[in-house]
Write a protein that holds these residues in place. Sequence first.
Motif, short mmCIF file in Angstrom:
data_model
loop_
_atom_site.label_atom_id
_atom_site.label_comp_id
_atom_site.label_asym_id
_atom_site.label_seq_id
_atom_site.Cartn_x
_atom_site.Cartn_y
_atom_site.Cartn_z
N PRO A 153 0.97 -1.15 0.02
CA PRO A 153 0.09 0.04 0.00
C PRO A 153 0.98 1.13 0.16
O PRO A 153 2.33 0.99 -0.16
CB PRO A 153 -0.72 -0.25 1.14
CG PRO A 153 0.25 -0.81 2.23
CD PRO A 153 1.07 -1.92 1.25
N GLY A 154 0.39 2.37 -0.04
CA GLY A 154 1.13 3.59 0.27
C GLY A 154 1.93 3.69 1.42
O GLY A 154 1.43 3.31 2.58
N LEU A 155 3.04 3.78 1.25
CA LEU A 155 3.96 3.50 2.51
C LEU A 155 4.09 4.67 3.26
O LEU A 155 4.69 4.70 4.53
CB LEU A 155 5.40 3.42 2.04
CG LEU A 155 5.75 1.80 1.30
CD1 LEU A 155 6.95 1.60 0.67
CD2 LEU A 155 5.38 0.73 2.16
N ASN A 156 3.50 5.66 3.04
CA ASN A 156 3.32 6.80 4.21
C ASN A 156 1.91 7.35 4.25
O ASN A 156 1.02 7.09 3.05
CB ASN A 156 4.27 8.02 3.96
CG ASN A 156 4.27 8.64 2.64
OD1 ASN A 156 3.34 8.94 2.14
ND2 ASN A 156 5.34 8.74 1.99
N GLY A 157 1.51 8.00 5.37
CA GLY A 157 -0.06 8.55 5.25
C GLY A 157 -0.32 9.58 4.20
O GLY A 157 -1.49 9.46 3.66
#
Length: 337
Positions: A172-176
């Motif tokens: 998934p996206g590795l940061n918010g």
Amino acid sequence: MVTTGALRPFTARTCALASVCALAAACNFPSETGLFVPPTADEDPLLPQTSVFVADRIASVHIEAFGDKGNPTVLVLHGALSDYRSLGLFEELADDFRVVMWDRRGSGLSQRIDKAQIGDDFVIQEIEAIREQYAGDDPVAIVGHDFGAAHATAYAARYPDHVAALVLIEAPGLNGTIFSATYGQVFRFDLFDPAFNELQWDSQVLTAGNHERMDFKAVTVLEEGGLYNDYCGTPLVSWPVWRPGAYVYFEWRRQHGGRNGPYVFDYAAGISRWDGNALLLGSSCSALGAGYQAAYNAPLFDRPKVVEIPGSGHRMLVERPDTVLSEVRGHLDEWDD
């Protein structure tokens, strides 16, 4: 009762029994271990397991290791609402590597944990505890799928000298920031979706009053798959899972926000300290596919390689196991050389 020798998939449709009980008002939902879902390692001593000390507590972890102890070690991490039952293809790597796969605390057949023991930092502690048990002082390669890829990245950032190679499968996206900006691409909400309606119908007769019931209900979403833009079409390939670890997933979402604002986390913080090569596998159909990996996650690494697995979605591990295994083996062979 479900025994360790005859694990069977649980589907929401088994809930017909629950509706009969509700209509007759003649029985309560039983709490006996193993009726809705299989028992966990602390409940069944016959399961392959080890103990880990994380979050100031000891937990029984369902785990298996394949291959010679003298071979380089590969740790394999499952994703959210999952367990290592879906990772069976990687046992084929055992001819050249020691392959270690386990159900994270609170997921699969590992011991259930409470809110105070759930958190990304505790997952990193757990990975380190397993690495120490199975690899000693040696570095390892880590293969992670879905949020297992996110936690593999966070572990490499925390312990760069302990990680020789990374394989991130449909991360998934590795940061918010990435995760929040792309949330609408990955998840969809449809009031007419069969999975959503079946889940709501189940709630009329089966409340999520404990870990067993939460895990049982979570299988509904996994069976239908309609709440995620991550597959090529119908029929949806079934995802093998013993118990999804629904409470861990629920608590993760609570900890990281997203209800009234952006998600707040950064699994890639400090990853520049790690100087290895990262292989990012993406599908051709999933919203988290190769295009997503190239656009959002690959730029976070110094030496990334993005590979598309054609004709696959997020469940590529069971859709295209031979192709996935070939790409992973090639990447790990470069490390082993």
